[in-house]
Design a protein around this motif. Structure first.
Motif, PDB file in Angstrom:
ATOM      1  N   GLN A  34      35.382  42.997  44.685  1.00  0.00           N
ATOM      2  CA  GLN A  34      35.224  42.335  43.392  1.00  0.00           C
ATOM      3  C   GLN A  34      36.546  41.749  42.908  1.00  0.00           C
ATOM      4  O   GLN A  34      36.575  40.666  42.321  1.00  0.00           O
ATOM      5  CB  GLN A  34      34.677  43.332  42.367  1.00  0.00           C
ATOM      6  N   ARG A  35      37.651  42.458  43.168  1.00  0.00           N
ATOM      7  CA  ARG A  35      38.967  41.952  42.759  1.00  0.00           C
ATOM      8  C   ARG A  35      39.264  40.621  43.434  1.00  0.00           C
ATOM      9  O   ARG A  35      39.745  39.672  42.798  1.00  0.00           O
ATOM     10  CB  ARG A  35      40.043  42.990  43.106  1.00  0.00           C
ATOM     11  N   HIS A  36      38.985  40.533  44.722  1.00  0.00           N
ATOM     12  CA  HIS A  36      39.208  39.271  45.434  1.00  0.00           C
ATOM     13  C   HIS A  36      38.255  38.176  44.946  1.00  0.00           C
ATOM     14  O   HIS A  36      38.640  37.008  44.846  1.00  0.00           O
ATOM     15  CB  HIS A  36      39.027  39.480  46.943  1.00  0.00           C
ATOM     16  N   THR A  83      39.528  36.509  41.817  1.00  0.00           N
ATOM     17  CA  THR A  83      40.615  35.569  42.112  1.00  0.00           C
ATOM     18  C   THR A  83      40.071  34.259  42.671  1.00  0.00           C
ATOM     19  O   THR A  83      40.504  33.162  42.265  1.00  0.00           O
ATOM     20  CB  THR A  83      41.598  36.183  43.118  1.00  0.00           C
ATOM     21  N   HIS A 100      34.765  47.652  44.479  1.00  0.00           N
ATOM     22  CA  HIS A 100      35.834  47.276  43.534  1.00  0.00           C
ATOM     23  C   HIS A 100      36.918  46.448  44.236  1.00  0.00           C
ATOM     24  O   HIS A 100      37.464  45.499  43.644  1.00  0.00           O
ATOM     25  CB  HIS A 100      36.433  48.521  42.887  1.00  0.00           C
ATOM     26  N   HIS A 101      37.234  46.782  45.460  1.00  0.00           N
ATOM     27  CA  HIS A 101      38.208  46.002  46.228  1.00  0.00           C
ATOM     28  C   HIS A 101      37.704  44.565  46.429  1.00  0.00           C
ATOM     29  O   HIS A 101      38.444  43.592  46.218  1.00  0.00           O
ATOM     30  CB  HIS A 101      38.450  46.670  47.584  1.00  0.00           C
TER      31      HIS A 101
END
Length: 455
Positions: free
Chosen positions: A388-390, A393, A385-386
């Motif tokens: 995927q967030r980047h 962006t 999840h960490h």
């Protein structure tokens, strides 16, 4: 023994004897005594009249301290008598006070060690044993907020521990006898953030509420002089006048105001003006500002530098090897030899959130360290999840994705266009050394190599 530790001991003994602890004015006088200042100098720095301190506060303080330690205390002998008194206290009492200041009682620590730890998400509560002190940074901030009219800026990418640090700074301020107000702009309605007048009224109303003061906005708001001046007058002539101690005002997630440029371009200079007012208006010296924001907001806003450049800047960085070992110990994992801690750091680079996530799963016994490291950059790993967030962006910022691909596919540090380098660094994806970029950690290299390519 330093003065802060001594004040902790004095306050504990005062409370035990059913007396009130030292207030902010008394603490101000003690600090001045420790620095061999005259009452006139102490009064000047604290925004008081010299006569008030000399004839009212100081005699009462000396009387209270004399009653506490059983000897006559004067300005001249205060330091030596208090230091002797503090040294004579049992070690167990001093240790208990230090635990209390950090918001963790000895009993609470034991309770936590016997229960399952919560998943590491968001700020670390004050009563949690899972917190790594950033001693040099914390001491720097504590020293700064004791200064009249101080302003501290805490910035870092997301998940680096900004709000956890803020909680401890506010706890310290309360222990000093200061009033504290903490506002999180993430909780503010968009309709309010997009309108300067509504936002400043929201700000003043919330400060009033947390100080338990009756809101009197309409008595100070005047459309003819504008909302910024009205807000300043309300804080200066009403709020600060109503309290008898410094006020620490903490604004968290200030990056949300950056999303409304028309409001931000008025609000940020307003904060700067309050900071500058403290240089000429004694009443404004009671206000101590703490501004906290994520640097990742720089990416969509096309900013080339920090939009706010006054006060003491605090940039949070990754954990050291020793801090990772310490945190592992707090999770009940013995990494004393440092080998396992180094293996984890080789992948995540000491990133606070990523280290905590790994230790959480290792503590629960759901995965071994080799298994965690092997799957770290995959969709089944604990960091999906960490990552995927980047990735989301980067998909929205093509020029950043191309630049990052160049960095992760290189075996040597490479130069980047300054604005691109600044944004990728603000996201925490790269490290810069003399404008030469490398991936922040191997996790990012492994994950984005499978996602990005250069033509």
């Amino acid at each position: 023994m330093n003065l802060d530790s001594l004040i902790e001991i004095v306050n504990r003994k005062l409370i035990e004897s059913q007396n009130r602890p030292l207030n902010s004015t008394e603490v101000l006088i003690l600090r001045g005594i420790w620095e061999y200042q005259t009452y006139s100098k102490i009064a000047e720095e604290g925004g008081y009249s010299a006569g008030y301190l000399t004839n009212v506060v100081a005699p009462e303080l000396c009387k209270r301290l004399s009653n506490l330690i059983g000897q006559r205390v004067t300005k001249k002998n205060c330091r030596i008598l208090l230091e002797s008194y503090a040294v004579a206290q049992p070690v167990s009492v001093i240790q208990a006070q230090r635990h209390q200041f950090k918001g963790v009682s000895l009993e609470t620590s034991q309770e936590y060690s016997q229960s399952s730890l919560p998943y590491p998400s968001g700020a670390v509560p004050l009563d949690s044993p899972i917190y790594v002190e950033r001693s040099s940074i914390e001491e720097q901030i504590y020293t700064e907020i004791r200064k009249p009219g101080a302003l501290v800026r805490i910035k870092a990418p997301k998940e680096m521990g900004k709000t956890s640090l803020l909680l401890r700074v506010l706890d310290y301020a309360k222990y000093q006898g200061y009033r504290t107000v903490s506002l999180n702009l993430e909780q503010t309605d968009q309709a309010i953030l997009s309108d300067l007048n509504r936002f400043l009224r929201w700000l003043c109303a919330n400060i009033s509420s947390q100080l338990q003061l009756e809101p009197k906005l309409d008595e100070y708001w005047d459309e003819d002089i504008g909302s910024k001046v009205s807000c300043s007058l309300y804080i200066r002539n009403y709020l600060l006048e109503q309290i008898d101690s410094p006020l620490v005002l903490a604004l968290d997630e200030v990056n949300h105001i950056f999303e409304y440029p028309q409001v931000a371009k008025d609000f940020l200079p307003l904060l700067r003006s309050w900071y500058e007012d403290a240089r000429r208006l004694p009443i404004c010296q009671k206000l101590r500002l703490i501004i906290v924001h994520s640097t990742e907001i720089y990416v969509p806003l096309q900013l080339q530098q920090s939009p706010f450049n006054v006060g003491l800047p605090i940039q949070l960085t990754s954990f050291s090897l020793e801090q990772v070992q310490q945190l592992a110990q707090q999770y009940g994992i013995n990494w004393a030899d440092g080998d396992e801690a180094k293996q984890l750091m080789d992948i995540v680079g000491g990133h606070p959130a990523l280290v905590n996530i790994a230790l959480y799963y290792l503590n629960r016994g759901e995965v071994t360290l080799p298994q965690l490291l092997e799957t770290a950059s995959t969709c089944t790993g604990v960091y999906f999840h960490h990552l995927q967030r980047h990735w989301i962006t980067l998909q929205e910022q093509t020029e950043l994705a191309i630049a990052l691909a160049t960095v992760i596919n290189s075996t040597e540090p490479i130069p980047l266009e300054p604005i691109i380098a600044y944004k990728l660094s603000s996201m925490g994806l790269i490290k810069l050394d003399n404008n030469q970029a490398t991936p922040s950690c191997q996790l990012y290299r492994q994950y984005f190599q499978s996602k990005l390519f250069t033509k």
